[in-house]
Design a protein around this motif. Structure first.
Motif, short mmCIF file in Angstrom:
data_model
loop_
_atom_site.label_atom_id
_atom_site.label_comp_id
_atom_site.label_asym_id
_atom_site.label_seq_id
_atom_site.Cartn_x
_atom_site.Cartn_y
_atom_site.Cartn_z
N ARG A 324 0.81 -1.23 0.00
CA ARG A 324 0.00 0.00 0.00
C ARG A 324 0.84 1.28 0.00
O ARG A 324 0.30 2.37 -0.01
CB ARG A 324 -0.93 0.02 1.22
N SER A 325 2.16 1.14 -0.01
CA SER A 325 3.03 2.32 0.00
C SER A 325 3.55 2.60 -1.41
O SER A 325 3.59 1.70 -2.26
CB SER A 325 4.20 2.12 0.96
N THR A 326 3.93 3.83 -1.65
CA THR A 326 4.52 4.19 -2.94
C THR A 326 5.87 3.50 -3.10
O THR A 326 6.65 3.39 -2.15
CB THR A 326 4.72 5.72 -3.03
N LEU A 327 6.15 3.01 -4.28
CA LEU A 327 7.42 2.34 -4.58
C LEU A 327 8.21 3.21 -5.54
O LEU A 327 7.76 3.46 -6.66
CB LEU A 327 7.16 0.96 -5.17
N ASP A 328 9.37 3.67 -5.10
CA ASP A 328 10.17 4.59 -5.92
C ASP A 328 11.35 3.86 -6.54
O ASP A 328 12.21 3.32 -5.84
CB ASP A 328 10.67 5.76 -5.07
N PHE A 329 11.38 3.85 -7.88
CA PHE A 329 12.49 3.24 -8.60
C PHE A 329 13.64 4.23 -8.72
O PHE A 329 13.45 5.39 -9.10
CB PHE A 329 12.05 2.83 -10.01
N SER A 330 14.84 3.77 -8.40
CA SER A 330 16.06 4.54 -8.65
C SER A 330 17.19 3.54 -8.77
O SER A 330 17.11 2.42 -8.25
CB SER A 330 16.35 5.53 -7.52
N ASN A 331 18.26 3.94 -9.45
CA ASN A 331 19.40 3.04 -9.59
C ASN A 331 19.98 2.67 -8.23
O ASN A 331 20.37 1.52 -8.00
CB ASN A 331 20.47 3.69 -10.47
N GLU A 332 20.02 3.66 -7.32
CA GLU A 332 20.59 3.42 -5.99
C GLU A 332 19.75 2.39 -5.22
O GLU A 332 20.29 1.49 -4.57
CB GLU A 332 20.66 4.72 -5.21
N ALA A 333 18.42 2.54 -5.29
CA ALA A 333 17.54 1.60 -4.57
C ALA A 333 17.64 0.20 -5.16
O ALA A 333 17.65 -0.80 -4.42
CB ALA A 333 16.10 2.10 -4.63
N LEU A 334 17.73 0.09 -6.48
CA LEU A 334 17.85 -1.22 -7.12
C LEU A 334 19.19 -1.87 -6.80
O LEU A 334 19.27 -3.08 -6.59
CB LEU A 334 17.66 -1.08 -8.63
N GLU A 335 20.25 -1.06 -6.75
CA GLU A 335 21.57 -1.59 -6.39
C GLU A 335 21.54 -2.15 -4.97
O GLU A 335 22.09 -3.23 -4.70
CB GLU A 335 22.64 -0.50 -6.51
N ALA A 336 20.90 -1.41 -4.06
CA ALA A 336 20.81 -1.88 -2.67
C ALA A 336 20.02 -3.18 -2.59
O ALA A 336 20.40 -4.11 -1.84
CB ALA A 336 20.17 -0.80 -1.80
N SER A 337 18.92 -3.28 -3.35
CA SER A 337 18.13 -4.51 -3.35
C SER A 337 18.91 -5.66 -3.95
O SER A 337 18.78 -6.81 -3.49
CB SER A 337 16.83 -4.29 -4.13
#
Length: 486
Positions: A324-337
């Motif tokens: 139910r929360s907003t999901l923000d795509f960014s290169n930094e977030a994807l790298e961390a995941s």
């Protein structure tokens, strides 16, 4: 484990205990894709989220009938019955049959869902396969005097319905304000009221996708298909109706109205909605130029991406945010995941290598209970994942000889990993490359061991650092040397 599941119900705007209408059976309907183009990431986020929900309900031993439709007719460009039919327009542009469009993008949708490791629904009905049911429902709504026919098109009478029912019950919006803010009919529109919507649409002579009806040749409106198919396979009242939050104000609002006007019942007890996607803090959309398709995310072939990310990394990334929360795509977030996913999978790979002790230094049952507590709190996957990282830490500690674990706790740890990481979260190890390069890495490790035995530490360090640059991490312990992909 006791079942204390609570879910956030959009209908009541609060969390409620989950109490199925006919336990242990659960009926769940989720609005599926409109297959006139490639499935976008917003759709994927919704379907991954409901895959999580489906998996967890099944894990709790509910007998779930999961229905997710395919919209292959009747979806106009505008939600207010405006513009061309999306399928006919695409077919004209490519000069092919509309059902060729449907077939191409339905196959593409299924391919993407398999890549994301989502379980298929129990039933996947299509709009074109249920024209008769939709016509019967329109006839019943007309008979109940909540609709009217004009020149072969049948409209739902929102004003008349609103006199007896709360039309905006799902969104709690003020209907007078909705009417005031909607487009003026201007005297050329056939509708009586500004909020009225089409149940059945008269087909123009050039329209290919058309069917005979009591009102002439035409095709169903977009909203009626879900009401007809959900009631056919789940009954007039069922447990869960889901979809993206963008569907709540119009599509789901109209579904509720149609169903009550026809069957005189609330169609679903719980309404669950996923939130939107953003890119670097801005809403993802084609018009903004910041939208990308799943295959672009996997390959990195997009100007906003620095590289590609594997499907399981993207699935893990999606599950790290509450549905139910907003999901923000960014290169930094994807790298961390990416790093987090690999750390979790590397720990899971060590499980078969763990040796048992006479006593345990860790409380596995407590971690498992906290995973259940998280998922029972409206499917809170981010909190559950945090607990699973604690399980990964325990695995690494035992493997490195920094803690002991008994056989019973090791069995509990294996169950935790299988039940939650592989089962509920639907993650899987991406091992294709590992199987191919494994013998090569083992050969290089032996060369390093020979260098260390000869006290050639400079060569040993060069091998370790060289592998690290290639994404291969070595770990020395009293049992020898193990390796993992970063």
């Amino acid at each position: 484990m006791t079942n204390n599941l609570v879910v956030y119900n959009t209908l009541s705007r609060k969390k409620e205990p989950f109490e199925p209408l006919n336990p242990p059976f659960v009926g769940m309907y989720v609005c599926g894709p409109t297959v006139y183009s490639d499935v976008h990431l917003g759709n994927c986020r919704t379907f991954v989220s409901f895959d999580l929900i489906y998996r967890y309900l099944t894990h709790l031993k509910y007998k779930v009938r999961y229905v997710r439709n395919i919209t292959d007719a009747g979806h106009l460009e505008g939600d207010r019955d405006e513009g061309d039919d999306k399928f006919s327009k695409k077919a004209r542009l490519e000069q092919i049959e509309p059902m060729e469009i449907v077939q191409r993008y339905t196959i593409g949708f299924h391919d993407v869902m398999r890549v994301f490791n989502t379980l298929p629904p129990n039933i996947e009905p299509t709009a074109t396969g249920h024209i008769a049911e939709q016509i019967e429902m329109v006839k019943e709504i007309l008979a109940n005097d909540f609709a009217y026919e004009v020149n072969g098109t049948v409209y739902f009478d929102v004003e008349k319905y609103s006199k007896e029912h709360n039309y905006t019950i799902l969104t709690n919006r003020n209907i007078d304000e909705l009417i005031a803010n909607s487009r003026d009919l201007g005297g050329q529109d056939e509708k009586k009221g500004r909020l009225d919507f089409a149940l059945w649409i008269k087909a123009k002579p050039e329209h290919i996708m058309r069917w005979p009806s009591p009102w002439g040749w035409g095709f169903p409106g977009w909203h009626i298909e879900c009401s007809a198919m959900s009631s056919k396979y789940l009954g007039d009242s069922f447990d869960i109706h889901g979809g993206g939050m963008d569907l709540a104000a119009t599509h789901h609002t109209n579904e509720i109205a149609q169903s009550k006007a026809c069957n005189h019942k609330e169609p679903a007890k719980y309404w669950l909605h996923t939130n939107m996607l953003t890119v670097n803090g801005t809403r993802m959309s084609k018009s903004a130029g910041n939208g990308f398709l799943p295959h672009e995310l996997f390959t990195g072939n997009h100007p906003l991406l620095t590289r590609g990310f594997s499907p399981m990394t993207v699935r893990f990334f999606m599950l790290q945010a509450h549905y139910r929360s907003t999901l923000d795509f960014s290169n930094e977030a994807l790298e961390a995941s990416d790093k987090g996913f690999k750390r979790l999978m590397n720990a899971c790979a060590l499980l078969p290598k763990l040796k048992v002790s006479d006593k345990s230094d860790f409380d596995i049952q407590q971690i498992a209970q906290r995973c259940y507590d998280a998922m029972n709190d409206d499917f809170n996957s981010p909190v559950a994942i945090a607990e699973l990282f604690e399980a990964a830490r325990i695995i690494n500690s035992v493997h490195d000889g920094k803690g002991g674990i008994t056989q019973s706790d090791l069995d509990a740890l294996n169950s935790l990993v299988n039940d939650f990481i592989y089962g509920v979260l639907g993650l899987k190890a991406e091992t294709a490359q590992t199987d191919e390069i494994g013998p090569l890495i083992d050969f290089v490790i032996n060369l390093r061991l020979q260098a260390r035995a000869s006290k050639d530490y400079a060569t040993s360090d060069r091998i370790r650092n060289g592998l690290l640059e290639l994404g291969i991490q070595l770990k020395d312990n009293k049992e020898g040397t193990s390796w993992s992909k970063l």
